[in-house]
Scaffold this active site. Structure first.
Site, PDB file in Angstrom:
ATOM      1  N   LYS A   3       0.858  -1.176   0.000  1.00 26.70           N
ATOM      2  CA  LYS A   3       0.000   0.000   0.000  1.00 26.70           C
ATOM      3  C   LYS A   3       0.897   1.230   0.000  1.00 26.70           C
ATOM      4  CE  LYS A   3      -3.481   2.439   2.669  1.00 26.70           C
ATOM      5  NZ  LYS A   3      -4.442   2.362   3.752  1.00 26.70           N
TER       6      LYS A   3
ATOM      7  N   LYS B 123      -2.423  -1.508  -3.797  1.00 26.00           N
ATOM      8  CA  LYS B 123      -3.152  -0.263  -4.050  1.00 26.00           C
ATOM      9  C   LYS B 123      -2.250   0.935  -4.002  1.00 26.00           C
ATOM     10  CE  LYS B 123      -5.547   1.791  -0.203  1.00 26.00           C
ATOM     11  NZ  LYS B 123      -6.547   1.679   0.814  1.00 26.00           N
TER      12      LYS B 123
END
Ligand code: PBG
Length: 326
Positions: free
Chosen positions: A196, A249
């Site tokens: 992330k 992400k």
């Protein structure tokens, strides 16, 4: 001498043949819709930077659950906005917290829909960071693990089907796995946000979830966008600690990372097309600069082509509509 390489014939022409030989197929069965649930009554609050998305209060949620079920979407990812926030993020691990109650509603009304519970503290802390703070105002990694584990167990007890830690504290997957096993949830999978990035593309989400840090930023615990090899290290660590699904992400700016991780591991992979990616497309469409349907389908197909099995997207309902009811 004619050019010796045979050119592909007709493969570029004709819908039927094109579809037969398409190398990537994404279906609505692979989509996850993120949802924001808020404390309060009779609320459906539009999120200005995410047109078409609202914060729902629990009493208004049933209608939205029915709409999602009607569209045949397989899964939702739940985020909560509590009535009050504190330094211990108590709303995150409250037995009757927002996500816990929303999970119960989903499981009672549409049990076939998988509920993925976002496990993070930033929506519940008064300072907006993803963990407990030290006296010096820095995130205390190890003291945070206990709260995350408590949060995951309370979400599991409410009926969540998947636990999705998005905080990026070191050691959280092991801590959560241990706590879940100890509480009798050894079968419950963990989808870990393994890679992330500290991304500007989370901007609209922080409005939606009211989770912008009151001071500083998340670069202490989220990854540097410049780093690719580090993502593999993070992924391997999470797998060692017991992750069942790996999440990357944001999505489109990190297609190389998705591909690299896909080639390196054999666990299922999820990509998150985040709020800023959604907002960018929406803004351009609103200006008449992009064709919404084609742009959205291309953007999620790219995530699948890069290697993700699951696509988390704020366009999930639109895609389910465009791709039919079947
Ligand atoms: C919580 C969390 C964030 C997102 C998902 N979980 C925000 C952040 O890290 O600041 C962002 C998702 C999106 O932008 O759609 N830590």
């Amino acid at each position: 001498m004619p050019f010796p390489v045979q050119r592909p014939r007709r493969l570029r022409r004709g819908e039927v043949l094109r579809s037969m030989v398409a190398e990537t197929r994404l279906t609505k069965e692979q989509l996850v819709l993120p949802l924001f649930i808020t404390a309060g009554r009779d609320l459906q609050q539009p999120i200005s930077s995410m047109p078409g998305h609202d914060r729902w209060s629990l009493d208004r949620l049933p209608a939205e659950i029915d709409a999602i079920a009607q569209l045949g979407l397989p899964a939702v990812l739940l985020f909560g906005l509590p009535a009050t926030k504190d330094t211990e993020a108590s709303g995150a691990w409250d037995e009757h917290g927002i996500v816990q109650e929303a999970t119960r509603l989903f499981k009672a009304r549409a049990p076939q829909i998988l509920v993925i519970a976002d496990t993070c503290l930033c929506e519940y802390t008064s300072h907006g960071h993803c963990g407990r703070l030290t006296a010096a105002g820095e995130v205390d990694n190890d003291a945070t693990l206990e709260l995350l584990a408590k949060t995951a167990v309370s979400q599991a007890a409410a009926g969540a089907d998947i636990i999705a830690p998005s905080d990026m504290m070191d050691g959280r997957v092991a801590a959560i796995r241990g706590a879940l096993d100890g509480a009798g949830f050894s079968q419950l999978p963990i989808m870990s946000y393994a890679a992330k990035y500290a991304s500007a593309f989370y901007g609209p989400f922080r409005e939606a979830a009211d989770s912008a840090p009151a001071f500083g930023d998340r670069r202490g615990y989220q990854m540097d966008p410049a780093n690719r090899r580090e993502a593999l290290r993070e992924v391997r660590l999470d797998i060692e600690e017991g992750a069942d699904i790996i999440l990357i992400k944001p999505g489109m700016p990190y297609l190389d990372v998705i591909r690299e991780v896909r080639d390196a591991i054999d666990l299922p992979l999820a990509a998150y097309q985040v709020s800023g990616e959604f907002a960018m497309i929406k803004a351009a469409v609103a200006n008449g600069w992009l064709d919404e349907r084609r742009t959205v389908i291309e953007s999620v197909t790219a995530l699948a082509r890069a290697g993700s099995d699951i696509v988390i997207t704020y366009f999930a309902k639109d895609l389910a509509r465009w791709w039919g009811w079947g």
